[in-house]
Scaffold this active site. Structure first.
Site, PDB file in Angstrom:
ATOM      1  N   GLY A 237       0.803  -1.207   0.000  1.00  0.00           N
ATOM      2  CA  GLY A 237       0.000   0.000   0.000  1.00  0.00           C
ATOM      3  C   GLY A 237       0.840   1.263   0.000  1.00  0.00           C
TER       4      GLY A 237
ATOM      5  N   HIS B  92      -6.986  16.470   3.240  1.00  0.00           N
ATOM      6  CA  HIS B  92      -6.261  15.303   2.760  1.00  0.00           C
ATOM      7  C   HIS B  92      -6.481  15.102   1.260  1.00  0.00           C
ATOM      8  CE1 HIS B  92      -6.040  14.317   7.068  1.00  0.00           C
ATOM      9  NE2 HIS B  92      -5.076  13.488   6.747  1.00  0.00           N
ATOM     10  N   HIS B  93      -5.719  14.189   0.694  1.00  0.00           N
ATOM     11  CA  HIS B  93      -5.857  13.776  -0.696  1.00  0.00           C
ATOM     12  C   HIS B  93      -7.191  13.047  -0.886  1.00  0.00           C
ATOM     13  CE1 HIS B  93      -4.944   9.651   0.596  1.00  0.00           C
ATOM     14  NE2 HIS B  93      -4.063  10.230   1.407  1.00  0.00           N
TER      15      HIS B  93
ATOM     16  N   LYS C 112      -8.150   9.228   0.352  1.00  0.00           N
ATOM     17  CA  LYS C 112      -8.364   8.834   1.739  1.00  0.00           C
ATOM     18  C   LYS C 112      -9.796   8.342   1.900  1.00  0.00           C
ATOM     19  CE  LYS C 112      -7.832  10.535   6.499  1.00  0.00           C
ATOM     20  NZ  LYS C 112      -7.079   9.342   6.909  1.00  0.00           N
TER      21      LYS C 112
END
Length: 250
Positions: free
Chosen positions: A11, A135-136, A139
């Site tokens: 990941g 956040h990106h 997420k």
């Protein structure tokens, strides 16, 4: 050498953990497992500490399985609730080895941990408080575990100081005021180009305090991961520990 196995090794975070473990002088990589791999390969004989970085949907089952295997676990996956934490505590109470450890971190970035600490210190001195996390868009959970942890800490500090509810005279709200956690509004932004960021806003009449932490690259989490691995491997933290602040001199 501390023998470390990584679950979620392919990941985004797990791959960085594998590199960090291989690059540190006092850790060695035992096993690198990913989705579909058999966790029973991990045993106390080949692993001192497991680092689990997967997704919230499977993390609890992974941790419970690893505890049953008799190994210590460092968890970076977010999405933990009080109910899930209680299940981990119950599993540890029946663990096959004495003094087994599970450590769960809402955030491994030192900057984020310090921002959370500073927010708790500041909370009793301000009438208003809100949290924004950014956040990106990949997420999977919102709000972030870090923001939830920060909101709980702010609320606890306000309660201990005898403060009342945060003032808010909003009369109509289509959802723009964010999620309310222990009376603290938490807002989540998901935007391409971001990594992991948190902003805590405090306000009094005529003044404002902003505490902000920015992680621009996932490599920023690795010193915290290795710190947790070393602390858990020491055997000095039996049971469940939540939050990297327990390992910092604060």
């Amino acid at each position: 050498m501390i023998k470390v196995s990584v679950v979620g090794a392919k990941g985004r975070m797990g791959s960085h953990v594998v590199e960090a473990v291989n690059g540190a002088e006092d850790t060695s990589l035992a096993l690198a497992l990913d989705a579909g791999d058999d966790l029973t390969q991990i045993t106390p004989e080949n692993t001192d500490v497991v680092v689990e970085f997967t997704v919230p949907a499977v993390s609890l089952d992974n941790v419970l399985a690893l505890v049953a295997q008799g190994v210590n676990v460092v968890v970076g996956t977010t999405g933990w609730t009080d109910e899930k934490l209680d299940q981990v505590r119950a599993a540890l109470a029946k663990a096959p080895r004495q003094n087994q450890s599970v450590f769960i971190a809402p955030n491994f970035a030192i900057s984020a941990v310090l921002a959370d600490y500073f927010a708790k210190v500041a909370a009793p001195y301000f009438e208003s408080a809100e949290v924004i996390e950014l956040h990106h868009p990949n997420k999977v959970d919102a709000p972030s575990g870090t923001a939830i942890h920060t909101a709980h800490a702010i609320a606890e500090a306000r309660k201990d100081a005898g403060l009342g509810a945060v003032p808010d005279n909003t009369q109509t709200d289509g959802g723009s005021r964010g999620q309310v956690i222990d009376g603290i509004h938490v807002h989540a932004v998901r935007l391409r180009g971001l990594n992991a960021h948190e902003e805590v806003l405090f306000g009094n009449a005529g003044e404002q305090l902003t505490i902000r932490a920015d992680s621009f690259d996932r490599i920023s989490f690795m010193p915290g991961v290795l710190l947790a691995v070393r602390k858990i491997a020491s055997g000095n933290y039996p049971g469940l520990t939540v939050g990297l602040d327990h390992f910092l001199d604060l």
